[in-house]
Design an enzyme around this catalytic site. Sequence first.
Site, short mmCIF file in Angstrom:
data_model
loop_
_atom_site.label_atom_id
_atom_site.label_comp_id
_atom_site.label_asym_id
_atom_site.label_seq_id
_atom_site.Cartn_x
_atom_site.Cartn_y
_atom_site.Cartn_z
N THR A 13 29.25 -75.81 -99.62
CA THR A 13 29.21 -75.45 -101.02
C THR A 13 28.19 -76.18 -101.92
OG1 THR A 13 31.00 -76.52 -101.81
CG2 THR A 13 31.17 -74.20 -101.27
N SER A 240 33.86 -82.39 -107.42
CA SER A 240 33.45 -81.66 -106.55
C SER A 240 32.32 -80.87 -107.15
CB SER A 240 34.41 -80.25 -106.46
OG SER A 240 34.60 -79.87 -108.00
N LYS A 241 31.81 -80.00 -106.45
CA LYS A 241 30.30 -79.61 -107.45
C LYS A 241 30.69 -79.05 -108.57
CE LYS A 241 28.12 -76.04 -106.06
NZ LYS A 241 27.68 -74.79 -105.37
N GLN A 242 31.83 -78.18 -108.80
CA GLN A 242 32.28 -77.68 -110.09
C GLN A 242 32.44 -78.81 -111.14
OE1 GLN A 242 33.84 -76.94 -107.06
NE2 GLN A 242 32.82 -74.83 -107.22
#
Length: 294
Positions: A13, A240-242
């Site tokens: 992701t 995380s990417k988020q």
Amino acid sequence: MTRYRGRFAPSPTGPLHVGSLVSALASWLDARANRGTWLVRIEDIDGPRTVPGAAQHILDTLTRFGMTADEPPVWQSQRAALYQQAFERLQATGLVYPCGCTRKEIADSLVRTHARHTTLAYPGTCRNGLNGKPARAWRLRVPDGDAAIVTFDDRWQGRQVQNLATEVGDFVLRRADDQWAYQLAVVVDDADQGITHIVRGADLLDSTARQIYLQRCLGVATPSYLHVPVVTNADGEKLSKQTGAAALDASEPLVTLNRAARHLGLKLGEAAATSLDAFYTEAVAAWSDRIRRQ
Ligand code: GLU
């Protein structure tokens, strides 16, 4: 004794960040410390979340950091037939049922049912039929009473106990958007690849009881589990990417690896900063020592 087979199973992701590097490193060190085989599985089953090019970027970064898989990587997007077969086996047990609830309906009923509780299990609304609603997802029925309690000994976190009925509820195998759920795919793949030891981030601790229950329903072996602490940002959120985790600086693998090892509580000597070989020699020894004392 069955030969050790471990794996790192990133979801592509985004690029590898410090948090996912820690999971990769822990699984690598545990496999090497046990003279085992280490595999990489690209979990690109979640079409909508998969970022083009991210999987290759992860594989290239792992190689740069000195972690190469002992067998060619496996891609979940190519294994739909296996998930379908497992789903049919589960259907044959009578434990699978279609669910017509929307996210909002589930959230509303949880507010009503659990106003004074903190656990948010799916309340089983569609267990006995769809009541005229169209089928959206497919769920696996979990047992009631004491049979719902799953216990396992995590090699890092110690004894874990989860009541699937009260803490999780019947869970999704096939999602409303027609994607296989992570829980089903991961169990099918770990069994198919003969994984004996799972080493991953503690954010997945909460999924493990569901996976053990699925293993029992499918009649496959349960591997041993070890969940390492997750890396958090300054706000205490999992990287995380988020949460805005930066991609790894691949220009300085040794600096980054030494940081990841420190996060795992490994005390390495100065030689670990001189070459990848020296780093891994020290890190494998420190890991074995750490796990023995855990
Ligand atoms: N693909 C999952 C993730 O990146 C990990 C799955 C696993 O290790 O079981 O969060």
